[in-house]
Write an enzyme that holds these catalytic residues in place. Sequence first.
Site, PDB file in Angstrom:
ATOM      1  N   HIS A 193       0.822  -1.202   0.000  1.00 24.94           N
ATOM      2  CA  HIS A 193       0.000   0.000   0.000  1.00 24.94           C
ATOM      3  C   HIS A 193       0.862   1.261   0.000  1.00 24.94           C
ATOM      4  O   HIS A 193       1.962   1.298   0.572  1.00 24.94           O
ATOM      5  CB  HIS A 193      -0.877   0.044   1.252  1.00 24.94           C
ATOM      6  CG  HIS A 193      -2.134  -0.757   1.141  1.00 24.94           C
ATOM      7  ND1 HIS A 193      -3.053  -0.569   0.132  1.00 24.94           N
ATOM      8  CD2 HIS A 193      -2.643  -1.744   1.937  1.00 24.94           C
ATOM      9  CE1 HIS A 193      -4.073  -1.402   0.309  1.00 24.94           C
ATOM     10  NE2 HIS A 193      -3.850  -2.130   1.391  1.00 24.94           N
ATOM     11  N   CYS A 245       0.162   2.730  -4.853  1.00 25.46           N
ATOM     12  CA  CYS A 245      -0.372   4.033  -5.225  1.00 25.46           C
ATOM     13  C   CYS A 245      -0.307   4.980  -4.036  1.00 25.46           C
ATOM     14  O   CYS A 245      -0.220   4.560  -2.893  1.00 25.46           O
ATOM     15  CB  CYS A 245      -1.787   3.943  -5.778  1.00 25.46           C
ATOM     16  SG  CYS A 245      -2.846   2.676  -5.080  1.00 25.46           S
TER      17      CYS A 245
END
Length: 279
Positions: free
Chosen positions: A78, A134
Site C-alpha cells: 500500500h 499508489c
Amino acid sequence: MSNKALCIGINNYPGTHMDLSGCVNDANDWTQTLKARGFSVRTLLDAQATKAAMIQAMTELIAGGQNGDTLIITYSGHGTYQPDIDGDEVDGLDEALCPYDIQTRGAALTDDEIRVIFAKRQPGVKLLFIADSCHSGTVNRAAPSEPGADAPRPRFMPMGNWMHEDRMPRTRGGNLATHTAVQAKVVSPFVGALFKQEGDLLLAGCQEGPNNFSYDAHINGRYNGAFTYYALKSLKTLPASATYTDWHAAIRSYLPSASYQQTPQIVGNVAARKRKVLS
C-alpha cells in the site's frame, strides 16, 4: 561493479482491514528475475518488512553501493499519505509507503525519510525504483473489496485505516475530515526521493495525482500486482539491447486495460531512460 537489489512485498497489514493478496508474489517474482540476471537480492516479506527493517535494509543497500554499481528497490504494498509537518509539501501532505506495522506502530515511511537515506549514496551509483503501489486518493476512497470478490483492489491505504485520530486532518469546525483534497501535483515517495541529476529512475504502476491507483490483480489463477505481472511478462520479450524507454513502452501495450485502469509511468532524465534494462 556489482548489482544489488532489495525486494519488498507486504500483503498483511495488521489492524487496518486493508490486507492485499499479490504483493508477496510480486516480491518473490522480482527476486527470482533479478537473481537470474546476476543481482544479489535481499527480500523482505510481510512481518519482515517493518518500518525499522525497511529503513535498515534501504540504508545498507545504499551504503554498499560504489561508483558504477546498479541498485534496485522494488516495493509492492500500500501507499498512503499523511499531514506534512515540516512545510515542504505544496499540498500539505507527505507521500509515504506502508510498512507491515503501519497501524500497530502508527508510522508510515515518508518521502522525506526515504530521501535522507538516498542522499547518502556514493556518486556514480545507478538507482532504479520499481513501485507497484499508489499514493493518491482520499481518506474515504479505496475501501477493501469484499472477501472473494473479483473486483481488483487498489493498493492505497486511507489515513483513517492506520492513523490515530489525534493526527488526522480536521475541518475548520474541528471535526474529522471526511476527505482530504489531493492536488494534481501529488507525487509518490520514490519520486520525491529521486536525484535526477544522478540518473535515478522510477518505474511505477500508475500515474501521480488524484484517483490514480495500482491494482492488486488476479490473473491466470494467481494474485499479482497488475503492473508487476505485465512488467515481468514484457521483460521476457525484450531484446538484449532494450532500454528503459523500450520497457516502459512494452508495459504500456498492456496497461491501461479494460480490467485495470492504471497508466504506468517512467520518471528520470533522458540518459537514465536510455540505459539498457537492468544494467
